[in-house]
Design a protein around this motif. Sequence first.
Motif, PDB file in Angstrom:
ATOM      1  N   ASN A   3       0.822  -1.195   0.000  1.00  0.00           N
ATOM      2  CA  ASN A   3       0.000   0.000   0.000  1.00  0.00           C
ATOM      3  C   ASN A   3       0.863   1.254   0.000  1.00  0.00           C
ATOM      4  N   THR A   4       2.047   1.158   0.642  1.00  0.00           N
ATOM      5  CA  THR A   4       2.932   2.307   0.725  1.00  0.00           C
ATOM      6  C   THR A   4       3.570   2.603  -0.622  1.00  0.00           C
ATOM      7  N   TYR A   5       3.953   1.551  -1.312  1.00  0.00           N
ATOM      8  CA  TYR A   5       4.628   1.704  -2.598  1.00  0.00           C
ATOM      9  C   TYR A   5       3.904   0.914  -3.697  1.00  0.00           C
ATOM     10  N   PRO A   6       2.787   1.422  -4.183  1.00  0.00           N
ATOM     11  CA  PRO A   6       2.088   0.714  -5.265  1.00  0.00           C
ATOM     12  C   PRO A   6       2.989   0.603  -6.490  1.00  0.00           C
ATOM     13  N   LEU A   7       2.823  -0.478  -7.235  1.00  0.00           N
ATOM     14  CA  LEU A   7       3.650  -0.710  -8.412  1.00  0.00           C
ATOM     15  C   LEU A   7       3.352   0.325  -9.501  1.00  0.00           C
ATOM     16  N   VAL A   8       4.419   0.859 -10.074  1.00  0.00           N
ATOM     17  CA  VAL A   8       4.316   1.799 -11.192  1.00  0.00           C
ATOM     18  C   VAL A   8       4.961   1.157 -12.413  1.00  0.00           C
ATOM     19  N   SER A   9       4.223   1.091 -13.508  1.00  0.00           N
ATOM     20  CA  SER A   9       4.748   0.538 -14.759  1.00  0.00           C
ATOM     21  C   SER A   9       5.153   1.679 -15.683  1.00  0.00           C
ATOM     22  N   ILE A  10       6.400   1.652 -16.118  1.00  0.00           N
ATOM     23  CA  ILE A  10       6.879   2.628 -17.090  1.00  0.00           C
ATOM     24  C   ILE A  10       7.027   1.906 -18.426  1.00  0.00           C
ATOM     25  N   GLY A  87       1.179  -2.608 -13.209  1.00  0.00           N
ATOM     26  CA  GLY A  87       1.208  -1.475 -12.296  1.00  0.00           C
ATOM     27  C   GLY A  87      -0.139  -0.853 -11.998  1.00  0.00           C
ATOM     28  N   ALA A  88      -0.256  -0.301 -10.784  1.00  0.00           N
ATOM     29  CA  ALA A  88      -1.443   0.463 -10.412  1.00  0.00           C
ATOM     30  C   ALA A  88      -1.453   1.822 -11.107  1.00  0.00           C
ATOM     31  N   PHE A  89      -0.250   2.296 -11.456  1.00  0.00           N
ATOM     32  CA  PHE A  89      -0.094   3.544 -12.184  1.00  0.00           C
ATOM     33  C   PHE A  89       0.829   3.292 -13.367  1.00  0.00           C
ATOM     34  N   ILE A  90       0.609   4.057 -14.450  1.00  0.00           N
ATOM     35  CA  ILE A  90       1.328   3.802 -15.694  1.00  0.00           C
ATOM     36  C   ILE A  90       1.863   5.114 -16.266  1.00  0.00           C
ATOM     37  N   ILE A  91       3.085   5.043 -16.791  1.00  0.00           N
ATOM     38  CA  ILE A  91       3.693   6.175 -17.489  1.00  0.00           C
ATOM     39  C   ILE A  91       3.990   5.757 -18.922  1.00  0.00           C
ATOM     40  N   ASP A  92       3.557   6.569 -19.863  1.00  0.00           N
ATOM     41  CA  ASP A  92       3.863   6.397 -21.285  1.00  0.00           C
ATOM     42  C   ASP A  92       5.114   7.234 -21.554  1.00  0.00           C
ATOM     43  N   PHE A  93       6.247   6.542 -21.744  1.00  0.00           N
ATOM     44  CA  PHE A  93       7.543   7.220 -21.814  1.00  0.00           C
ATOM     45  C   PHE A  93       8.213   6.975 -23.156  1.00  0.00           C
ATOM     46  N   SER A  94       8.446   8.043 -23.898  1.00  0.00           N
ATOM     47  CA  SER A  94       9.173   7.950 -25.153  1.00  0.00           C
ATOM     48  C   SER A  94      10.666   7.996 -24.875  1.00  0.00           C
ATOM     49  N   THR A  95      11.432   7.082 -25.486  1.00  0.00           N
ATOM     50  CA  THR A  95      12.843   6.946 -25.135  1.00  0.00           C
ATOM     51  C   THR A  95      13.758   7.955 -25.830  1.00  0.00           C
ATOM     52  N   ASP A  96      13.199   9.083 -26.230  1.00  0.00           N
ATOM     53  CA  ASP A  96      14.044  10.235 -26.562  1.00  0.00           C
ATOM     54  C   ASP A  96      13.887  11.327 -25.505  1.00  0.00           C
ATOM     55  N   MET A 165       2.568  12.907 -17.848  1.00  0.00           N
ATOM     56  CA  MET A 165       1.403  12.300 -17.202  1.00  0.00           C
ATOM     57  C   MET A 165       1.739  10.972 -16.529  1.00  0.00           C
ATOM     58  N   MET A 166       1.240  10.802 -15.311  1.00  0.00           N
ATOM     59  CA  MET A 166       1.137   9.484 -14.680  1.00  0.00           C
ATOM     60  C   MET A 166      -0.350   9.172 -14.628  1.00  0.00           C
ATOM     61  N   ILE A 167      -0.718   7.952 -15.011  1.00  0.00           N
ATOM     62  CA  ILE A 167      -2.121   7.621 -15.245  1.00  0.00           C
ATOM     63  C   ILE A 167      -2.539   6.414 -14.415  1.00  0.00           C
ATOM     64  N   ARG A 168      -3.656   6.542 -13.755  1.00  0.00           N
ATOM     65  CA  ARG A 168      -4.190   5.425 -12.977  1.00  0.00           C
ATOM     66  C   ARG A 168      -4.594   4.292 -13.922  1.00  0.00           C
ATOM     67  N   ARG A 169      -4.293   3.072 -13.554  1.00  0.00           N
ATOM     68  CA  ARG A 169      -4.539   1.924 -14.428  1.00  0.00           C
ATOM     69  C   ARG A 169      -6.006   1.822 -14.848  1.00  0.00           C
ATOM     70  N   GLU A 170      -6.902   2.144 -13.944  1.00  0.00           N
ATOM     71  CA  GLU A 170      -8.327   2.043 -14.239  1.00  0.00           C
ATOM     72  C   GLU A 170      -8.729   2.877 -15.448  1.00  0.00           C
ATOM     73  N   VAL A 171      -7.992   3.957 -15.700  1.00  0.00           N
ATOM     74  CA  VAL A 171      -8.325   4.802 -16.852  1.00  0.00           C
ATOM     75  C   VAL A 171      -8.142   4.018 -18.148  1.00  0.00           C
TER      76      VAL A 171
END
Length: 313
Positions: A3-10, A87-96, A165-171
């Motif tokens: 709960n303290t550190y929810p998983l974040v997927s990049i 992840g509970a939260f997701i980041i869409d990250f372009s590698t440039d 943007m960091m986005i909640r997975r439910e979105v």
Amino acid sequence: MTNTYPLVSIVCLCYNHARFLPEALDSVLAQTYPNIEIIVVDDESTDESVSIIQSYLQHHPQLKFISTGQNKGNCAAFNMGWRASQGAFIIDFSTDDVLLPDRVAQQVETFQKLNAATGVVYTDAEYITDNAEHISFHSQKYKPAQSSAVFSEVIARYFICPPTMMIRREVFEKLGGYDETLAYEDFDFWVRSARNFGYHYLDIVTTKRRVHEASLSQSWYAKGNRLLASTVKVCEKIAALLQTETEREAYRQRLKYEARHAYFTANFSEAESFFGMLAEQGKVPFMYKMLRQLNSLKINLTAVRKIYYQVKH
């Protein structure tokens, strides 16, 4: 996951980013947040990107790698990545681009202070050149929304820097991910997500966004640009989502803007689509009736737009 550190997927999207890839991946690996899933998706790069990714996989086995198998474009490539994530939260990250070290930690901390109706936390960004030189900050030109309910504002104007943007997975689960029929994802994502989820602005710089030298002189409204055709599709979707007069007025303003720019760049077919949607919204100002007539005759006034921007800038 705790709960303290929810998983974040990049989800790290790569297409011919060999020149920038090491700095981008290093910035992900340098995050101070302790619970991150890193998924690298290569969309069939033709440069040395895959070789660089393979080297990182050898030294950082926690990275997950997906190859699209054939070039699919950003929307489909990202969908492959987020659907493989946990992840509970997701980041869409372009590698440039580049993430600042505390980015994930700061955005998760912010999310944990907000209610579950908040779907997106976005921030300020620094724009940099290919050589990582400072250009400007996003907030110097684009002011954030004053409310968490941003549906009308995302229709009317551009103000969110997408890579922040960091986005909640439910979105993503509710939307089914990005619309893969589109050439770009941002506008459509904002419209569809903002109808049901709140947005929160965190007033810090979390990301360095690369503005490529080769693209500085290119126009979104270049004749035949697939991006503009995608904007037509998104505007068609918006009409079915409108609920209030404020939203309808924002929509009319968007249609006027897009119709003007499409016409003055000789994108006659797309311009007619925007003019037609504007007419469906009721009374059309005389100027736009006149522009629609000129557009139907395919009278090319691109020189007028060039002169306008030369004077303005």
